[in-house]
Structures are given as C-alpha cells and as structure tokens.
Design a protein around this motif. Structure first.
Motif, mmCIF file in Angstrom:
data_model
loop_
_atom_site.group_PDB
_atom_site.id
_atom_site.type_symbol
_atom_site.label_atom_id
_atom_site.label_comp_id
_atom_site.label_asym_id
_atom_site.label_seq_id
_atom_site.Cartn_x
_atom_site.Cartn_y
_atom_site.Cartn_z
ATOM 1 N N ILE A 111 -28.941 3.395 8.184
ATOM 2 C CA ILE A 111 -27.977 3.923 6.939
ATOM 3 C C ILE A 111 -28.167 4.341 5.596
ATOM 4 O O ILE A 111 -27.303 5.760 5.669
ATOM 5 N N ARG A 112 -28.636 4.089 4.990
ATOM 6 C CA ARG A 112 -28.816 4.027 3.778
ATOM 7 C C ARG A 112 -29.735 5.278 3.317
ATOM 8 O O ARG A 112 -29.714 6.430 2.505
ATOM 9 N N ASP A 113 -30.227 5.287 4.512
ATOM 10 C CA ASP A 113 -31.659 7.109 4.970
ATOM 11 C C ASP A 113 -30.700 7.771 4.945
ATOM 12 O O ASP A 113 -31.338 8.799 4.581
ATOM 13 N N ALA A 122 -26.011 12.455 4.744
ATOM 14 C CA ALA A 122 -24.675 11.902 5.222
ATOM 15 C C ALA A 122 -23.453 11.415 4.377
ATOM 16 O O ALA A 122 -23.622 11.192 2.623
ATOM 17 N N ARG A 123 -22.377 11.746 3.972
ATOM 18 C CA ARG A 123 -21.278 12.227 3.572
ATOM 19 C C ARG A 123 -19.983 11.160 3.468
ATOM 20 O O ARG A 123 -19.209 10.948 2.548
ATOM 21 N N SER A 124 -20.225 10.846 4.417
ATOM 22 C CA SER A 124 -19.517 9.775 5.436
ATOM 23 C C SER A 124 -19.687 8.993 6.557
ATOM 24 O O SER A 124 -20.786 8.915 6.763
ATOM 25 N N MET A 125 -18.636 7.523 6.457
ATOM 26 C CA MET A 125 -18.795 6.864 7.959
ATOM 27 C C MET A 125 -19.211 8.422 9.325
ATOM 28 O O MET A 125 -19.962 7.365 10.041
ATOM 29 N N ILE A 132 -21.484 0.046 3.617
ATOM 30 C CA ILE A 132 -23.004 0.660 3.469
ATOM 31 C C ILE A 132 -22.572 1.498 2.973
ATOM 32 O O ILE A 132 -23.298 2.396 2.380
ATOM 33 N N VAL A 133 -22.120 2.626 3.732
ATOM 34 C CA VAL A 133 -22.488 4.216 3.823
ATOM 35 C C VAL A 133 -21.289 3.863 2.200
ATOM 36 O O VAL A 133 -22.163 4.467 1.402
#
Ligand code: FES
Length: 56
Positions: free
Chosen positions: A14-16, A22-25, A48-49
């Motif tokens: 998710i962090r990657d 990625a800018r949102s869930m 986490i996002v």
C-alpha cells in the motif's frame, strides 16, 4: 504485515502504491484490489494511505 488477507496485500504494498502515485483509498483499491472482497481491511488500509500521503 498483511493488511488485506483476502487479497494477500501488505502495508508495504500500500505504501509503495502511494509512492508510485496513488492519492486516495480509491486509487489503491483500483490498483491493488485492496478491500474488494470482505471489506474488513478497509479502515486499516485507508489509515495507511492517509499516513503515507502525509509523509510525502
Ligand atoms: Fe481485505 Fe477481506 S481482508 S477484502
């Protein structure tokens, strides 16, 4: 650590995804498929996002 057991997705993935744009869930859901089955991981994944976005 596994965040989404249904899809086998880790917090690192998710962090990657955030590092890669990625800018949102919603973005992470679209790219990794996190929270696309039972949905139980949704709140943790969203946190986490958000945390990752605030670190960028
Ligand atoms: Fe993520 Fe079930 S744990 S969809």
């Amino acid at each position: 650590m596994y965040v989404c057991l249904c899809k086998g997705i880790t917090d690192t993935q998710i962090r990657d995804a955030v590092q890669e744009g990625a800018r949102s869930m919603r973005d992470v859901h679209a790219s990794l498929g996190v929270a696309s089955q039972c949905g139980k991981c949704g709140i943790t994944a969203r946190d986490i996002v958000r945390e990752s976005l605030s670190c960028n």
